[in-house]
Design a protein around this motif. Structure first.
Motif, short mmCIF file in Angstrom:
data_model
loop_
_atom_site.label_atom_id
_atom_site.label_comp_id
_atom_site.label_asym_id
_atom_site.label_seq_id
_atom_site.Cartn_x
_atom_site.Cartn_y
_atom_site.Cartn_z
N ILE A 25 -4.06 35.44 -26.59
CA ILE A 25 -4.35 34.67 -27.55
C ILE A 25 -6.03 34.57 -27.76
O ILE A 25 -6.59 34.63 -28.64
N ALA A 26 -6.70 34.35 -26.51
CA ALA A 26 -8.05 34.10 -26.53
C ALA A 26 -8.93 35.52 -27.01
O ALA A 26 -9.91 35.50 -27.51
N SER A 27 -8.02 36.67 -26.55
CA SER A 27 -8.92 37.85 -26.79
C SER A 27 -8.82 38.02 -28.53
O SER A 27 -9.44 38.96 -28.70
N LYS A 28 -7.87 37.47 -28.99
CA LYS A 28 -7.67 37.71 -30.24
C LYS A 28 -8.49 36.78 -31.31
O LYS A 28 -8.68 36.58 -32.25
N ARG A 29 -8.91 35.48 -30.67
CA ARG A 29 -9.73 34.53 -31.15
C ARG A 29 -11.09 34.77 -30.58
O ARG A 29 -11.53 33.78 -29.50
N LYS A 30 -11.83 35.59 -30.97
CA LYS A 30 -12.92 36.18 -30.14
C LYS A 30 -14.26 34.95 -30.32
O LYS A 30 -14.86 34.67 -29.36
N MET A 104 2.97 25.97 -15.06
CA MET A 104 2.79 26.39 -16.36
C MET A 104 1.31 26.00 -16.93
O MET A 104 0.55 26.42 -17.57
N VAL A 105 1.18 24.62 -16.51
CA VAL A 105 -0.13 24.02 -17.02
C VAL A 105 -1.28 24.74 -16.02
O VAL A 105 -2.33 25.05 -16.42
N LEU A 106 -1.05 25.09 -14.86
CA LEU A 106 -1.91 25.71 -14.00
C LEU A 106 -2.27 27.39 -14.44
O LEU A 106 -3.54 27.29 -14.59
N ALA A 107 -1.37 27.72 -15.20
CA ALA A 107 -1.55 28.98 -15.74
C ALA A 107 -2.55 28.78 -16.90
O ALA A 107 -3.38 29.86 -17.01
N LYS A 108 -2.35 27.81 -17.71
CA LYS A 108 -3.03 27.73 -18.69
C LYS A 108 -4.43 27.20 -18.52
O LYS A 108 -5.50 27.72 -19.26
N ASN A 109 -4.47 26.58 -17.46
CA ASN A 109 -5.63 26.17 -16.94
C ASN A 109 -6.70 27.31 -16.52
O ASN A 109 -7.92 27.47 -16.76
N LEU A 110 -6.01 28.22 -15.52
CA LEU A 110 -6.81 29.32 -15.11
C LEU A 110 -7.15 30.16 -16.33
O LEU A 110 -8.18 30.90 -16.13
N LEU A 114 -10.92 31.33 -16.96
CA LEU A 114 -11.46 32.61 -17.15
C LEU A 114 -12.07 33.01 -18.32
O LEU A 114 -12.95 33.78 -18.36
N VAL A 115 -11.67 32.45 -19.36
CA VAL A 115 -12.40 32.53 -20.78
C VAL A 115 -13.55 31.81 -21.00
O VAL A 115 -14.48 32.52 -21.58
N SER A 116 -13.56 30.60 -20.67
CA SER A 116 -14.79 29.73 -20.92
C SER A 116 -15.82 29.46 -19.77
O SER A 116 -16.88 29.40 -20.05
N GLY A 117 -15.00 29.26 -18.64
CA GLY A 117 -15.96 28.99 -17.38
C GLY A 117 -16.50 30.14 -16.85
O GLY A 117 -17.77 30.20 -16.39
N LEU A 152 -14.21 21.47 -13.36
CA LEU A 152 -14.37 21.07 -14.63
C LEU A 152 -13.20 21.44 -15.74
O LEU A 152 -12.61 20.46 -16.46
N SER A 153 -12.58 22.55 -15.52
CA SER A 153 -11.27 22.68 -16.46
C SER A 153 -10.28 21.97 -16.43
O SER A 153 -9.54 21.27 -17.20
N LEU A 154 -9.95 21.99 -14.80
CA LEU A 154 -8.70 21.24 -14.31
C LEU A 154 -8.79 19.85 -14.70
O LEU A 154 -7.78 19.10 -15.36
N LEU A 155 -10.03 19.27 -14.58
CA LEU A 155 -10.30 17.66 -15.10
C LEU A 155 -10.20 17.45 -16.37
O LEU A 155 -9.45 16.64 -17.36
N GLY A 156 -10.67 18.55 -17.29
CA GLY A 156 -10.61 18.36 -18.59
C GLY A 156 -9.24 18.55 -19.44
O GLY A 156 -9.00 17.88 -20.37
N SER A 157 -8.64 19.32 -18.59
CA SER A 157 -7.27 19.71 -19.18
C SER A 157 -6.44 18.20 -19.26
O SER A 157 -5.59 18.05 -20.16
N ILE A 158 -6.76 17.12 -18.35
CA ILE A 158 -5.96 15.97 -18.30
C ILE A 158 -6.35 15.06 -19.65
O ILE A 158 -5.75 14.81 -20.16
N GLY A 159 -7.73 15.30 -19.80
CA GLY A 159 -8.24 14.73 -21.08
C GLY A 159 -7.49 15.11 -22.35
O GLY A 159 -7.31 14.30 -23.26
N VAL A 160 -7.61 16.37 -22.31
CA VAL A 160 -7.04 17.05 -23.58
C VAL A 160 -5.55 16.69 -23.60
O VAL A 160 -4.93 16.58 -24.75
N ALA A 161 -5.01 16.95 -22.59
CA ALA A 161 -3.31 16.41 -22.73
C ALA A 161 -3.24 15.00 -23.02
O ALA A 161 -2.08 14.78 -23.73
#
Lengths: 232, 221
Positions: A25-30, A104-110, A114-117, A152-161
């Motif tokens: 999905i990330a590769s399609k949303r450049k 599943m959450v860990l996979a999404k965070n990883l 990889l894409v943003s961090g 930062l990604s893992l902590l941010g994920s809590i806030g987004v969730a």
């Protein structure tokens, strides 16, 4: 009809499938991929323009500038983590699959990291050069960001969730997430600055590493619980 | 507010697949339903009907476990659903009115992920299923260029790829054309014949034999 007891996908393959899907999905949303990276570049380059051009002063503030820019870039990219899944209903499917939500959450965070961090980590020595960070600090900067940005990604994920179900998210994500990231910021910047004055880099990296391990163990659980509340 | 005596027990097997007893749910100080009792046995299709806002979607998400703001008991083969959650989820297929189709992915990629979470399926099988739901030629197009009805068909393909016993379908007919409605009715009937169970909300009059009704709220006269 026989009960479904065999042939249920293993957690490992479901983890990989989710990771692959999110990367696809990330590769399609450049623009989602490029935005955090460009943001990091721009924010970091605003400081020499606005604060000072004196090399010595730049050297003094560069570690903090780089870390804050990385933090904000990570935060900026955060919102896309669960939003489209929430809106199109994929999140409900994820919650209702027979896999542990933790993985599943860990996979999404990883995938998100990889894409943003990772791009930010890779480009950081270049920006450090622009900010007159001493050459011997490049490696500490690179390593501390490498260990710190996943936190930062893992902590941010809590806030987004927590906020994904809200109509107007706006700044609430930053208000929730930024205070949680202070310990990472403290040790991240110390890891860059202190070795120049004779401190041992390994100690700071160890603390950052401990934060990373704690975040891997606990943050996805909090994200999973928050997602369940948001979908409720 | 409303007492619903749902379908009388018609199941042949002693223990129904899914049953709810004395369910109560309120939202924003409004009672959506109370004292709601129903059973759903293997081979049954239960259509939930009710006016807009009567809590059909809420009921379905409560039964799946997406929503826990309710009181009452939900049993899966006679045991509380929480005690057997993993098996329950492996036997459940939920199709919400947010259909779970990512817009930038292709139908094939969407379905591959769906299957990978439950039971991995080979690519050739997915392509065959996409053909049978009328999406041949669109396997490799991004879902954002598909029409709403075509996207709905992508989600219908999940019905053909799953081995789940219990289908929970929330307004699956809304965007489908007449062919699509027929196809879905066929799929539901077939699933019931094979001993599966279906819980469906819809305002359509479904052409399905042995259809049970569960009415929420007071129907307008």
């Amino acid at each position: 009809m026989a009960p479904v007891t065999t042939g249920i996908a293993g957690t490992g393959s479901a983890f990989m499938a989710t990771l692959k899907r999110d990367l696809l999905i990330a590769s399609k949303r450049k623009n989602d991929m490029l935005n955090p990276f460009m943001f990091f570049l721009i924010v970091a380059s605003l400081f020499p323009i606005a604060v000072t051009r004196e090399p010595q002063q730049l050297t003094d503030i560069s570690a903090g500038v780089l870390w804050i820019a990385a933090l904000l870039a990570s935060l900026l990219a955060m919102d896309s983590l669960y939003r489209s899944d929430f809106e199109d209903g994929s999140l409900a499917l994820l919650l209702l699959c027979p896999q542990p939500l933790y993985f599943m959450v860990l996979a999404k965070n990883l995938s998100h990291w990889l894409v943003s961090g990772l791009p930010v980590v890779l480009v950081s020595p270049l920006i450090a050069y622009m900010l007159k960070l001493p050459a011997e600090s490049y490696l500490p900067l690179f390593l501390s960001l490498l260990v710190g940005t996943p936190v930062l990604s893992l902590l941010g994920s809590i806030g987004v969730a927590l906020t994904v179900g809200l109509g107007s998210r706006g700044l609430i994500l930053a208000v929730i997430t930024l205070p949680m990231t202070v310990p990472v910021l403290i040790f991240g910047t110390l890891a860059v600055q202190e070795p120049r004055f004779g401190a041992d880099l390994a100690g700071y990296l160890a603390i950052l590493g401990a934060q990373l391990l704690a975040a891997i163990a606990l943050a996805p659980l909090a994200s999973a619980a928050a997602l369940r509340i948001s979908v409720n | 507010m409303n007492d619903i005596a749902a379908n009388p027990a018609t199941s042949e097997s002693a223990v129904p697949m899914l049953s709810g007893s004395d369910l109560y749910c309120e939202r924003d100080d409004r009672v959506l339903f109370q004292g709601l009792t129903f059973t759903l046995a293997e081979g049954q299709v239960l259509q939930v009907v009710g006016n807009n806002g009567s809590g059909k979607t809420t009921l379905l998400s409560i039964l799946c476990g997406l929503n826990d703001s309710f009181e009452g008991k939900i049993n899966w083969f006679g045991k509380p659903v929480n005690e057997n959650r993993e098996l329950f989820l492996a036997s459940l297929l939920y199709l919400g009115h947010r259909i779970g189709v990512n817009r930038v992915l292709t139908p094939l990629e969407n379905l591959r992920w769906n299957c990978a979470l439950t039971q991995p399926v080979h690519k050739s099988k997915i392509l065959k299923v996409l053909h049978s739901v009328g999406l041949s030629g669109f396997e490799y197009s991004q879902c954002c260029i598909l029409s709403a009805g075509q996207q709905q068909r992508v989600s219908l393909a999940r019905l053909l790829l799953t081995r789940a016993q219990l289908w929970v379908l929330d307004e699956p007919f809304t965007t489908l054309d007449t062919d699509g409605v027929e196809l879905l009715e066929q799929l539901i009937s077939q699933h019931a014949k094979q001993g599966g169970a279906v819980l469906v909300t819809s305002h359509h009059r479904l052409k399905i034999s042995n259809l049970q009704m569960l009415t929420l709220g007071k129907q307008r006269a």
